[in-house]
Design an enzyme around this catalytic site. Structure first.
Site, PDB file in Angstrom:
ATOM      1  N   ASP A 114      -4.399 107.607  20.610  1.00  0.00           N
ATOM      2  CA  ASP A 114      -3.477 108.726  20.393  1.00  0.00           C
ATOM      3  C   ASP A 114      -2.460 108.520  19.270  1.00  0.00           C
ATOM      4  O   ASP A 114      -2.271 109.376  18.417  1.00  0.00           O
ATOM      5  CB  ASP A 114      -2.651 108.904  21.673  1.00  0.00           C
ATOM      6  N   ASP A 153      -8.397 108.074  26.851  1.00  0.00           N
ATOM      7  CA  ASP A 153      -7.366 109.107  27.002  1.00  0.00           C
ATOM      8  C   ASP A 153      -7.219 109.976  25.750  1.00  0.00           C
ATOM      9  O   ASP A 153      -6.153 110.550  25.524  1.00  0.00           O
ATOM     10  CB  ASP A 153      -6.012 108.458  27.336  1.00  0.00           C
ATOM     11  N   THR A 199     -10.267 103.174  21.893  1.00  0.00           N
ATOM     12  CA  THR A 199      -9.310 102.671  22.893  1.00  0.00           C
ATOM     13  C   THR A 199     -10.035 102.488  24.226  1.00  0.00           C
ATOM     14  O   THR A 199     -10.946 103.256  24.543  1.00  0.00           O
ATOM     15  CB  THR A 199      -8.123 103.645  23.103  1.00  0.00           C
ATOM     16  N   ARG A 256       0.731  98.205  16.044  1.00  0.00           N
ATOM     17  CA  ARG A 256       1.440  99.454  16.377  1.00  0.00           C
ATOM     18  C   ARG A 256       2.597  99.539  15.389  1.00  0.00           C
ATOM     19  O   ARG A 256       3.370  98.588  15.253  1.00  0.00           O
ATOM     20  CB  ARG A 256       1.975  99.397  17.802  1.00  0.00           C
ATOM     21  N   ASP A 280      -8.681 103.092  26.951  1.00  0.00           N
ATOM     22  CA  ASP A 280      -8.033 103.982  27.928  1.00  0.00           C
ATOM     23  C   ASP A 280      -8.807 105.274  28.229  1.00  0.00           C
ATOM     24  O   ASP A 280      -8.538 105.934  29.225  1.00  0.00           O
ATOM     25  CB  ASP A 280      -6.628 104.365  27.451  1.00  0.00           C
ATOM     26  N   GLY A 333      -3.715  99.643  20.006  1.00  0.00           N
ATOM     27  CA  GLY A 333      -4.348  98.576  20.794  1.00  0.00           C
ATOM     28  C   GLY A 333      -5.808  98.426  20.384  1.00  0.00           C
ATOM     29  O   GLY A 333      -6.513  99.418  20.240  1.00  0.00           O
ATOM     30  N   ARG A 342      -2.886 103.046  30.353  1.00  0.00           N
ATOM     31  CA  ARG A 342      -1.645 103.728  29.983  1.00  0.00           C
ATOM     32  C   ARG A 342      -1.364 104.829  30.994  1.00  0.00           C
ATOM     33  O   ARG A 342      -1.134 104.536  32.153  1.00  0.00           O
ATOM     34  CB  ARG A 342      -1.737 104.271  28.556  1.00  0.00           C
TER      35      ARG A 342
END
Ligand code: F6P
Length: 319
Positions: free
Chosen positions: A103, A129, A125, A72, A127, A11, A171
């Site tokens: 990730d 994360d 990202t 992706r 996120d 993303g 996510r």
């Protein structure tokens, strides 16, 4: 090393362009050549790349998205597909690769590293994360976008004395929701890290109404439940008009905020330092305001991101 490749994958995130620019400008100033690879690992396998010069990254520091494109590409899990990628890199005499993404993108970099091709991962990202870094490139820009949306929702939900549920991306990580809830003064937060019980939430909302609250905003991370259903349920139980808003991909766009531009520039330049020092298979992070690097395999397999429980505590205290 003499020649490197750079790609963005997964993303997109605001600040990816600034990171590409950081990589390109730092590499050129250290006498390296740089190839920009289009559309992530897919473009790598299809040999779609071209040499970049300093002007290729002019006027991109302020632009959202990624001018290299991002995809992706689950096919990259296939070792035969990865061999094609490595052949393409070798044929062009590219000795190392900088991968900007989340990730999934790190997983590709890890697999290439295990196959003996040096990669450096930069966390890009919204996120937040990615293991091994306090913040990812794009997080603070997305945060600004979400907070602005919450401010707007507050205007309308207070005018109509409604409950507003706002679904935030991330996510399976609640950082964006939690940070936005604090900054946006949301009354209730639902995060993937904390078990969700909708009756508990209704109880909290009722307690708020009992204290005289006329309207409320619930911030919830995506993938926890269907928020239209949740809105119906809350309305049924509280007898308050309730509306659901999914912010969606708006959160991914926009010009990066200064912090993301600085972070991306620092990380891009740091990736080149690492490669010139002979490092490969590393991922870059910022921890306690300092640039750090970790083993990319270790980061994916073993490192956990700590949940910001102190942030949640503060958020709850302020409701
Ligand atoms: O990883 C970034 C992210 O925006 C997540 O927050 C979200 O779950 C996902 O990507 C959406 O992916 P796509 O753009 O493929 O719909």
């Amino acid at each position: 090393i003499k020649r490197i490749g750079v790609l963005t994958s997964g993303g997109d995130a605001p600040g990816m362009n600034a990171a590409i620019r950081g990589v390109v400008r730092a590499a050129l100033s250290q006498g390296l050549e740089v190839f920009g690879i289009y559309d992530g690992y897919q473009g790598l396998c299809e040999d779609r790349m071209e040499q970049l010069d300093r002007y290729s990254v002019s006027d991109v520091i302020n632009r959202g998205g990624t001018f290299l494109g991002s995809v992706r590409y689950p096919e990259f899990r296939d070792p035969a597909v990865r061999e094609i990628a490595i052949e393409n890199l070798r044929r062009r005499n590219i000795d190392a690769l900088v991968v900007i993404g989340g990730d999934g993108s790190y997983m590709g970099a890890k697999l290439l590293t295990e196959r003996g091709f040096p990669c450096i991962g930069l966390p890009g990202t919204i996120d937040n994360d990615v293991a091994g870094t306090d913040y990812t490139i794009g997080f603070f820009t997305a945060l600004g976008t979400v907070v602005e949306a919450i401010d707007r929702l507050r205007d309308t939900s207070s005018s109509h004395q409604r409950i507003s549920i706002v679904e935030v991306m991330g996510r399976h990580c609640g950082d964006l929701t939690l940070a936005a809830a604090i900054a946006g003064g949301c009354e209730f937060i639902v995060l993937p890290e904390i078990e969700f019980d909708r009756d508990e939430l209704v109880k909290e909302i009722m307690a708020g109404i009992g204290k005289g609250k006329k309207h409320a905003i619930v911030a919830i991370t995506e993938h926890i439940c269907d928020i239209d259903e949740l809105a119906k349920y809350i309305q049924e139980k509280t007898h308050r008009d309730t509306r659901a808003t999914v912010l969606g991909h708006i959160q991914r766009g926009g010009s990066p905020v200064p912090y993301d531009r600085i972070l991306a520039s620092r990380m891009g330049a740091y990736a080149i330092d690492l490669l010139l020092e002979g490092h490969g298979g590393r991922c870059v992070g910022i921890q306690n305001e300092k640039m750090v690097h970790h083993d990319i395999i270790d980061a994916i397999e073993n490192m956990k991101r700590p949940f910001k429980s102190d942030w949640l505590k503060t958020a709850k205290e302020l409701f």
